[in-house]
Design a protein around this motif. Structure first.
Motif, PDB file in Angstrom:
ATOM      1  N   TRP A 261     -23.499 -43.501 -34.837  1.00 30.25           N
ATOM      2  CA  TRP A 261     -22.680 -43.246 -35.836  1.00 30.25           C
ATOM      3  C   TRP A 261     -23.298 -42.387 -37.059  1.00 30.25           C
ATOM      4  O   TRP A 261     -24.388 -42.455 -37.350  1.00 30.25           O
ATOM      5  N   LYS A 262     -22.081 -41.724 -37.757  1.00 29.63           N
ATOM      6  CA  LYS A 262     -22.283 -41.585 -39.347  1.00 29.63           C
ATOM      7  C   LYS A 262     -20.877 -42.062 -39.917  1.00 29.63           C
ATOM      8  O   LYS A 262     -20.012 -42.784 -39.211  1.00 29.63           O
ATOM      9  N   ILE A 263     -20.735 -42.011 -41.161  1.00 30.94           N
ATOM     10  CA  ILE A 263     -19.738 -42.568 -42.165  1.00 30.94           C
ATOM     11  C   ILE A 263     -18.911 -41.503 -42.545  1.00 30.94           C
ATOM     12  O   ILE A 263     -19.105 -40.643 -43.372  1.00 30.94           O
ATOM     13  N   GLY A 264     -17.511 -42.019 -42.596  1.00 31.83           N
ATOM     14  CA  GLY A 264     -16.410 -41.168 -43.065  1.00 31.83           C
ATOM     15  C   GLY A 264     -15.676 -41.830 -44.155  1.00 31.83           C
ATOM     16  O   GLY A 264     -15.971 -43.093 -44.374  1.00 31.83           O
ATOM     17  N   HIS A 265     -14.665 -41.303 -44.808  1.00 31.25           N
ATOM     18  CA  HIS A 265     -13.887 -41.765 -45.682  1.00 31.25           C
ATOM     19  C   HIS A 265     -12.729 -41.248 -45.634  1.00 31.25           C
ATOM     20  O   HIS A 265     -12.362 -40.208 -45.420  1.00 31.25           O
ATOM     21  N   ALA A 266     -11.603 -42.021 -46.073  1.00 28.08           N
ATOM     22  CA  ALA A 266     -10.445 -41.739 -46.167  1.00 28.08           C
ATOM     23  C   ALA A 266      -9.646 -42.536 -47.241  1.00 28.08           C
ATOM     24  O   ALA A 266     -10.023 -43.404 -47.606  1.00 28.08           O
ATOM     25  N   THR A 267      -8.286 -41.894 -47.855  1.00 26.77           N
ATOM     26  CA  THR A 267      -7.732 -42.595 -48.615  1.00 26.77           C
ATOM     27  C   THR A 267      -6.287 -42.888 -48.186  1.00 26.77           C
ATOM     28  O   THR A 267      -5.777 -42.114 -47.457  1.00 26.77           O
ATOM     29  N   SER A 268      -5.305 -43.577 -48.843  1.00 20.90           N
ATOM     30  CA  SER A 268      -4.296 -44.189 -48.655  1.00 20.90           C
ATOM     31  C   SER A 268      -3.385 -45.069 -49.779  1.00 20.90           C
ATOM     32  O   SER A 268      -4.050 -45.534 -50.622  1.00 20.90           O
ATOM     33  N   THR A 269      -2.116 -44.446 -50.004  1.00 23.92           N
ATOM     34  CA  THR A 269      -1.391 -45.218 -51.125  1.00 23.92           C
ATOM     35  C   THR A 269      -1.082 -46.478 -50.594  1.00 23.92           C
ATOM     36  O   THR A 269      -0.247 -47.440 -51.306  1.00 23.92           O
ATOM     37  N   ASP A 270      -0.730 -46.706 -49.264  1.00 24.95           N
ATOM     38  CA  ASP A 270       0.077 -47.858 -48.791  1.00 24.95           C
ATOM     39  C   ASP A 270      -1.148 -48.705 -47.707  1.00 24.95           C
ATOM     40  O   ASP A 270      -0.423 -49.629 -47.207  1.00 24.95           O
ATOM     41  N   GLY A 271      -2.019 -48.239 -47.290  1.00 23.33           N
ATOM     42  CA  GLY A 271      -2.947 -48.821 -46.371  1.00 23.33           C
ATOM     43  C   GLY A 271      -2.756 -48.409 -44.760  1.00 23.33           C
ATOM     44  O   GLY A 271      -3.327 -48.992 -43.896  1.00 23.33           O
ATOM     45  N   ILE A 272      -1.653 -47.641 -44.808  1.00 22.33           N
ATOM     46  CA  ILE A 272      -1.110 -47.423 -43.429  1.00 22.33           C
ATOM     47  C   ILE A 272      -1.241 -45.765 -43.187  1.00 22.33           C
ATOM     48  O   ILE A 272      -1.700 -45.638 -41.961  1.00 22.33           O
ATOM     49  N   ASN A 273      -0.812 -45.006 -44.145  1.00 24.09           N
ATOM     50  CA  ASN A 273      -0.899 -43.619 -43.856  1.00 24.09           C
ATOM     51  C   ASN A 273      -2.307 -43.218 -44.638  1.00 24.09           C
ATOM     52  O   ASN A 273      -2.281 -43.030 -45.819  1.00 24.09           O
ATOM     53  N   TRP A 274      -3.210 -42.438 -43.764  1.00 22.86           N
ATOM     54  CA  TRP A 274      -4.453 -42.361 -44.378  1.00 22.86           C
ATOM     55  C   TRP A 274      -4.568 -40.803 -44.285  1.00 22.86           C
ATOM     56  O   TRP A 274      -4.476 -39.971 -43.372  1.00 22.86           O
ATOM     57  N   ASN A 280     -15.913 -35.183 -44.996  1.00 25.28           N
ATOM     58  CA  ASN A 280     -16.521 -36.052 -43.991  1.00 25.28           C
ATOM     59  C   ASN A 280     -17.489 -35.184 -43.075  1.00 25.28           C
ATOM     60  O   ASN A 280     -17.394 -33.982 -42.794  1.00 25.28           O
ATOM     61  N   PRO A 281     -18.734 -36.009 -42.258  1.00 22.05           N
ATOM     62  CA  PRO A 281     -18.781 -37.533 -42.922  1.00 22.05           C
ATOM     63  C   PRO A 281     -19.690 -37.261 -44.314  1.00 22.05           C
ATOM     64  O   PRO A 281     -20.281 -36.350 -44.786  1.00 22.05           O
ATOM     65  N   VAL A 282     -19.375 -38.496 -44.936  1.00 21.04           N
ATOM     66  CA  VAL A 282     -20.010 -38.704 -46.290  1.00 21.04           C
ATOM     67  C   VAL A 282     -21.368 -39.115 -46.288  1.00 21.04           C
ATOM     68  O   VAL A 282     -21.959 -39.362 -47.500  1.00 21.04           O
ATOM     69  N   LEU A 283     -21.849 -39.792 -45.279  1.00 15.77           N
ATOM     70  CA  LEU A 283     -22.941 -40.415 -45.119  1.00 15.77           C
ATOM     71  C   LEU A 283     -23.624 -40.470 -43.703  1.00 15.77           C
ATOM     72  O   LEU A 283     -23.043 -40.463 -42.833  1.00 15.77           O
ATOM     73  N   SER A 284     -24.819 -39.622 -43.606  1.00 15.13           N
ATOM     74  CA  SER A 284     -25.130 -39.259 -42.164  1.00 15.13           C
ATOM     75  C   SER A 284     -26.778 -39.867 -41.986  1.00 15.13           C
ATOM     76  O   SER A 284     -27.311 -40.160 -43.112  1.00 15.13           O
ATOM     77  N   PRO A 285     -27.136 -39.867 -40.711  1.00 16.13           N
ATOM     78  CA  PRO A 285     -28.397 -40.458 -40.537  1.00 16.13           C
ATOM     79  C   PRO A 285     -29.587 -39.613 -41.566  1.00 16.13           C
ATOM     80  O   PRO A 285     -29.420 -38.300 -41.887  1.00 16.13           O
TER      81      PRO A 285
END
Length: 331
Positions: A261-274, A280-285
């Motif tokens: 894996w690698k690590i990605g990031h997402a944001t949301s105002t309601d926890g449902i729509n991201w 991305n990815p914001v952290l890699s091997p």
């Protein structure tokens, strides 16, 4: 003159754009990684550790993590506990493992792993993934346990508290716990799931008023991989979520195969729509030969002391081996 002005404007915009991109905070891995390693050759966590959950409580960091062995099938994944004053130097609990598999025939008779911890009214709550059937179907479901001290745990008699979906749904094969966040009087749970046919791993959402009885979101799945050719391929899973009072921040694992894996990031105002992060990815091997050169994933993120702090597992091979630390300035 007009042409020269246009050229100058182009370079100004180019430089401005580069400057803005350079100003975006980035994760910095701790130079002394890994911060926690497997135990001795005779210990319960002798070969692999990861899938942790970190909380800051009473001026101390607490980590609950998955430990076990992949080569010795007599070893089952279990859950351990460790503490730290600085989040870097960790002391494993002498009582470890603090949560073990259930009795024969129980829903979690095989393994328990991927703990996610919340402390409410001085009671420790753990949501975790359990598995029934040694080397059988991937029958992963989600349970709950409580503790007065983070070491001695009592499993909920109504376990599992979240189960796989019905035939034909996106999560009818297995589900894994992601994270749990309490906002006001509502609990939010994010989890990953997979169906029996496609092999796609997606992220779903559920809510509860007590942390025990969950209602799955009709909008599920709420996060889906980009597909073949993307860095996520067909898998997004193991989310860690932080709510800052306005925005939900999700860090998630994505990759071409399990454990790569690698690590990605997402944001949301309601926890449902991201909305996925364009960086991305914001952290890699890490580079070839380093301890996390194969995979980084399974993270736990805290907002603490003006920083986002991340503990994640990394490996050289196709299994989780150690836990590392990274941090990023808070915007």
């Amino acid at each position: 003159m007009k042409k020269l002005t246009s050229v100058l404007l182009f370079f100004i915009l180019l430089l401005y754009g580069c400057s803005k991109k350079d100003d975006i905070p980035e994760w910095t891995k701790y130079a002394g990684n890994p911060v926690m390693e497997p135990g001795s050759s005779t210990s319960w966590d002798k070969e692999t550790i990861g899938f942790g959950s970190v909380v800051y409580y009473n001026n101390k960091y607490h980590m609950w993590y998955t430990g076990g062995s992949t080569s010795d099938l007599a070893y089952r994944w279990r859950i351990g506990h460790a503490t730290s004053d600085d989040g870097i130097t960790w002391t494993k609990d002498v009582i470890n493992p603090v949560l073990v598999e259930g009795t024969t025939g129980s829903w979690d008779e095989d393994i328990v792993h991927i703990p996610k911890i919340m402390i409410s009214n001085n009671i420790f709550h753990m949501w975790y993934t359990g598995h029934k059937g040694r080397n059988a179907n991937r029958n992963f479901q989600i349970g709950h346990a409580t503790s007065p001290d983070g070491t001695t745990w009592t499993k909920d008699v109504n376990n599992p508290v979240l189960t796989v979906g019905s035939a034909g749904t996106w999560e009818n094969s297995w589900i894994n716990i992601g994270d749990v966040v309490l906002t006001g009087t509502k609990y939010h749970l994010w989890y990953s799931g997979c169906d029996t046919l496609s092999g796609w791993v997606k992220i779903g959402h559920a809510t509860s008023t007590d942390g025990l009885t969950w209602i799955k979101d009709p909008a599920n799945p709420v996060l889906v991989a980009e597909g073949s050719g993307s860095w996520e391929n067909k898998r997004v899973e193991l989310p860690s979520v932080v709510f800052n009072g306005t925005i939900y921040h999700m860090w998630y694992s994505g990759g071409s195969a399990p454990f790569r894996w690698k690590i990605g990031h997402a944001t949301s105002t309601d926890g449902i729509n991201w909305t996925k992060d364009p960086e991305n990815p914001v952290l890699s091997p890490g580079p070839s030969g380093t301890w996390d050169s194969y995979s980084v994933a399974g993270m736990s993120v805290l907002e603490n002391s003006g920083k986002y702090k991340m503990w994640y597992f990394g490996s050289k091979l196709s299994v989780a081996t150690c836990i590392g630390y990274a941090e990023m300035p808070h915007n």
